[in-house]
Design a protein around this motif. Sequence first.
Motif, PDB file in Angstrom:
ATOM      1  N   ASN A 352       0.800  -1.209   0.000  1.00  0.00           N
ATOM      2  CA  ASN A 352       0.000   0.000   0.000  1.00  0.00           C
ATOM      3  C   ASN A 352       0.846   1.278   0.000  1.00  0.00           C
TER       4      ASN A 352
ATOM      5  N   ASP B  97      -5.761   8.351   3.427  1.00  0.00           N
ATOM      6  CA  ASP B  97      -5.413   6.993   3.863  1.00  0.00           C
ATOM      7  C   ASP B  97      -6.317   5.928   3.249  1.00  0.00           C
ATOM      8  N   ARG B  98      -7.510   6.342   2.844  1.00  0.00           N
ATOM      9  CA  ARG B  98      -8.448   5.353   2.306  1.00  0.00           C
ATOM     10  C   ARG B  98      -9.026   5.805   0.957  1.00  0.00           C
ATOM     11  N   GLU B 100      -9.788   4.146  -1.427  1.00  0.00           N
ATOM     12  CA  GLU B 100     -10.764   3.176  -1.921  1.00  0.00           C
ATOM     13  C   GLU B 100     -12.199   3.576  -1.584  1.00  0.00           C
ATOM     14  N   LEU B 101     -12.359   4.566  -0.683  1.00  0.00           N
ATOM     15  CA  LEU B 101     -13.720   5.041  -0.383  1.00  0.00           C
ATOM     16  C   LEU B 101     -14.408   5.563  -1.637  1.00  0.00           C
TER      17      LEU B 101
END
Lengths: 401, 141
Positions: A352, B97-98, B100-101
């Motif tokens: 990641n 950080d995300r 993919e949301l």
Amino acid sequence: MPIVLNLSNDFQKVLRWLGHYRRLGRHMKQLQLARVHRSLGAEMVPFAGWEMPLRYSGIVEEHLAVREAVGLFDVSHMGEILVRKKDAGSFLQRTTTNDISRLNVFDAHYSTVLNERGGIMDDVFIYRVEEHAYMVVTNAINIEKIYGWFKQQESGDVEIQNITDTTLMLALQGPRAEQVLQQLTEFELDQLGRFRATSIEVAGLPTLVSRTGYTGEDGFELYLTGEPASNPARAEGLWNALLSAGRGVGIKPCGLGARDTTRLEAGFVLYDHELNEETTPFEAKISYAVKLEKGEFIGREALMRQRATGLRRVRIGMRMLDRGVPRQGYRVLEDGEEVGYVTSGTISPLLNVGIAMGYASPDIAPGARVAIEIHGKPRAAEVVNWPFYDTEKYGFTRRMT
Amino acid sequence: MKVGGYEVPEDLYYSREHEWVRVEGKLARVGVTDYAQKRLGDVVYVELPEVGRRVEQASETKSKAMELGALESIKAVVAIYAPLSGVVEDVNQALRDRPELVNTDPYGEGWVCLVEASNLETELKNLMSASAYAEFLKGLK
């Protein structure tokens, strides 16, 4: 494999591009399994003259299936050249860089084809399939070039044949690959070592199976043999048998997207990214594909000269410390000065974080702090060795639990 | 409503570049549509605009001033264009950080930024309603 959606800043442009290629698609070479890929929901894209599956479920999901279980790739776009007859061995000894004399029947090795300047025309896998017969597996984009080059170099009792268009090539990759394939064959696969091949029946179909691959994981590459060479029904039989056998362990069909991200995490080079005709195997750090001591071969003199004078640039791996996705062509900086460039980059689905390969002057060693210029801004990265993942947990050297 | 497998919520405005706008008083919440995220695949990075930046509503001839940021999937980078003129009031920090949301909840947690629109009434007329966007998507097939 310079995949795929061009780095356009404009969604409309990307869509037009997709539309363009959908029309172009009618003129592209079709895989024997094209119908099967579509029925599995694959997004098809053009690559090296073929219409290829880019992804089925999603690149990250497919990538993780390869690292954690098993994935199945249709890589029939790869080129296959058969070199046969009495002088086949000496022909390949002269036109490729690894030592052909070390190959016993059913051994395989990684090698390169060089021009006179020592530049890489292609990186290839060579199988010795019979006493006097070898199969050279080329990159899809280089098949015509290498076939033409081989025909030009042909001498003695040699027969050179391009069998790409009729050859089905699948890759079954991941820690569960052996378990899956074993269900379809009587042959005891734990007897098949890395870079070894065998000619066996898989799901009742004659197949050349080798313990090789391009993902960093344990796994196999399968070439359907027998007659007729091209037959979608047989191809579908092999593909479907493998998918069914893998259902219990979470097998996923995988496209070119996951093929690119897995090879990048493993630190494998890709033609037109890390390799081209201006780059030598020493610069690319694939010197294990070269045996200078084996005797004369095309490109050897240039390599000897380079060995004497030293390298001006070498391949490096980089891992992002800041956020951002490194991409081919981005500049690599050290203290604000340009010291290199990126040849491949992605977000590592496993780690990641952004990872990349590129070229830099040889004094940029692992541990060095550099910056990659992303969207015009320098972002911190560290020079690292490949593979990018923890080899105790992933890849064919992992500790099996 | 659902068009060819893509969600198109009724209460939003849409741009030709596949951004959506939700009017929240004087503010406009901006994100990318279900169609955009599905075509892109796994979003791995979102380049967000700086808070306080002034942007212009995107037109046919694109300029830097119309860019809100970029979405990156593994295989593509696409710009996010400003569907309305104004000043960036807030950005969705969760996407750092995300990212993919954007895939999992494009109209909810995957929002991109809040724009204080400077010419809301007029500029909304340049955007599409849900039914118009649905027709637009059908035309792309």
